[in-house]
Design an enzyme around this catalytic site. Structure first.
Site, PDB file in Angstrom:
ATOM      1  CB  CYS A  23      24.290  10.135 -35.146  1.00  0.00           C
ATOM      2  SG  CYS A  23      23.652  10.073 -33.458  1.00  0.00           S
ATOM      3  CG  HIS A  39      26.329   6.670 -32.645  1.00  0.00           C
ATOM      4  ND1 HIS A  39      26.413   7.968 -33.124  1.00  0.00           N
ATOM      5  CD2 HIS A  39      26.881   5.874 -33.613  1.00  0.00           C
ATOM      6  CE1 HIS A  39      26.983   7.953 -34.321  1.00  0.00           C
ATOM      7  NE2 HIS A  39      27.274   6.703 -34.640  1.00  0.00           N
TER       8      HIS A  39
END
Length: 523
Positions: free
Chosen positions: A183, A477
């Site tokens: 990510c 994240h």
């Protein structure tokens, strides 16, 4: 381009060489009529791979078109010993013996004459030609943008089934598959693919690969990536080749463990900068990195450091290039400023929290304020010729087209590892004038006054991308917000793209903030 000329052109200058060259320019380079444009569109494909792009060149000795990027024209030149080819986009002559674009007075004269003839067959408006186009023709002349004729307008009206670029168009929006803790890469790719000038560069096929193996060139892969993003496809893209090349050229990012998005951004810009060397147009660079590659043209700014002696007040100035500006936050171990009344600070679960409002402008003021270096950091003053205490102040000497601000949310030290979650308010529009070196010099000389509109506009930016980190230092994240068109925002969470409001963007925590200059001047 070689300035001294080339002796290898003599093998081409035989009987009727000018007429042969004129035919190539008329039919396949300048294309001044609808018929020649149709012929060029139909005929100009690589005879080896069938591609229309990849910098097509035509052999000057026989009827052969080949890709320059994929070296197909090079193979033809080697096999047939046909050492001269013409760039079908810009008209430059390339010599495979010299391994360079060459200058020949007679050939250039033919090119200019045929280009002027092509102009007379078109509707030409100088106001439509940008200085940027002026520098890219290859023969030092301007060319006009395409203006549809009445007949062409009628054809467009009678053929409505075509892809239209409208304010609500979703072309350019595409998710990216997470290949295992990637990510950090996906959010940076989203920001780069929505950087306007970078997009224009890659979609116009401007990269000239000079690597022995184009498959190892990160710029070539980015070019492919831009084509994928703006192809109109909506299915998520799998960036496995990009990941492989990043691992190859930035070994410290290799592996499937979590990485830092800011670290990836700097590593990616560095590799792109190194692989863009062939794209330098030879002009004198107007940035502190002294490089004309597309990365430095867009992202490089100049940071001025003024060290002032506390005894003689002599000033030592240095200017260093930067691709981003890292800003300290309240709550870090780095001294920031006294907390405002009613504010409080604390650490919860390894995260630093500060109540109260901090703005991006506050962080920039802190970044550019004078700092006393203290007795433990004395420097040798060129005026006093001895070691003295001094103050240091950073200001912006030259602003980049794209300014990236890195909010230092991750703190690593021998005693402490934590994430700083202090909320920082950042604006949609940012004026960098107060932080310029010129503003500081004016104030010091007692000449400070409100900047003129033109100067004021030069330093104005608009937000176009935000990278966020959710979670803790150990487990988190990355996502990003990107601006599509003027005021449409979308959240990019790996493969998932959702519409977002401006409030969603401005209320987010913010880790990397990307701003684009509102006004550009061609140089």
């Amino acid at each position: 381009m070689s300035p001294a000329g080339c002796s290898h052109v003599n093998s081409f200058k035989v009987e009727n060489w000018k007429q042969n060259l004129r035919v190539i320019y008329q039919c396949f380079v300048w294309s001044g009529t609808p018929e020649t444009r149709k012929r060029k569109a139909k005929s100009c494909i690589c005879h080896m791979c069938g591609a229309h792009l990849n910098r097509l060149h035509s052999c000057l000795y026989c009827v052969f078109f080949g890709c320059f990027t994929k070296k197909h024209i090079h193979e033809h030149a080697k096999n047939k010993r046909h050492n001269l080819a013409i760039d079908l986009l810009y008209g430059g002559i390339y010599c495979f013996m010299c391994q360079d674009y060459i200058y020949d007075k007679d050939m250039e004269q033919v090119a200019k004459e045929e280009q002027r003839k092509a102009w007379k067959l078109q509707v030409f408006s100088p106001a439509l030609v940008s200085p940027y186009q002026y520098t890219m023709t290859g023969v030092g002349e301007k060319y006009s943008t395409w203006e549809p004729t009445k007949r062409e307008l009628e054809l467009l009206q009678h053929n409505p089934k075509r892809r239209k670029i409208t304010t609500n168009c979703t072309i350019g929006l595409r998710g990216l598959i997470n290949l295992g803790n990637t990510c950090f890469m996906n959010c940076i790719v989203q920001a780069l693919t929505h950087t306007p000038l970078l997009r224009d560069f890659f979609l116009s096929d401007r990269h000239k690969c000079e690597m022995q193996s184009p498959n190892s060139c990160l710029v070539c892969e980015m070019s492919t990536l831009f084509q994928e993003f703006y192809s109109g496809h909506r299915s998520p893209h799998i960036p496995y080749r990009l990941l492989h090349l990043v691992w190859t050229h930035a070994r410290h990012l290799a592996g499937y463990e979590q990485q830092d998005a800011h670290e990836f951004l700097i590593a990616a810009l560095d590799v792109l900068h190194r692989h863009c060397k062939g794209d330098d147009n030879g002009k004198k660079a107007n940035n502190p990195n002294h490089c004309n590659c597309i990365i430095d043209q867009i992202f490089t700014g100049g940071l001025q450091s003024d060290v002032t002696c506390q005894v003689c007040h002599g000033v030592s100035t240095t200017i260093d290039p930067f691709w981003d500006i890292s800003l300290d936050l309240p709550g870090s171990s780095t001294p920031f400023w006294p907390l405002s009344p009613g504010s409080d600070a604390g650490v919860v679960n390894g995260e630093s929290h500060v109540s109260g409002t901090t703005t991006l402008t506050d962080c920039l003021r802190r970044f550019t304020r004078p700092e006393h270096l203290g007795s433990s950091a004395k420097i040798k003053c060129s005026g006093c010729h001895s070691y003295q205490e001094s103050t240091k102040q950073l200001t912006m000497k030259k602003l980049p087209i794209v300014a990236c601000f890195h909010l230092k949310r991750f703190e690593h030290s021998a005693k402490l590892r934590r994430k700083i979650t202090t909320y920082v308010s950042f604006p949609l529009e940012l004026d960098m004038t107060p932080f310029m070196a010129s503003s500081k010099e004016s104030r010091m000389n007692g000449q400070y006054q409100q900047p003129s509109d033109s100067l004021h506009n030069d330093n104005k930016y608009s937000l176009f991308a935000v990278v966020n980190h959710q979670g803790t230092l150990e487990s988190g994240h990355y996502t990003s917000f990107i601006r599509q068109h003027k005021d449409q925002w979308f959240k990019c969470d790996d493969a998932i793209i959702t519409k977002a409001s401006i409030k969603d963007v401005l209320d987010s925590e913010g880790y990397l903030l990307f701003y684009h200059k509102q006004f550009l001047e061609y140089e």
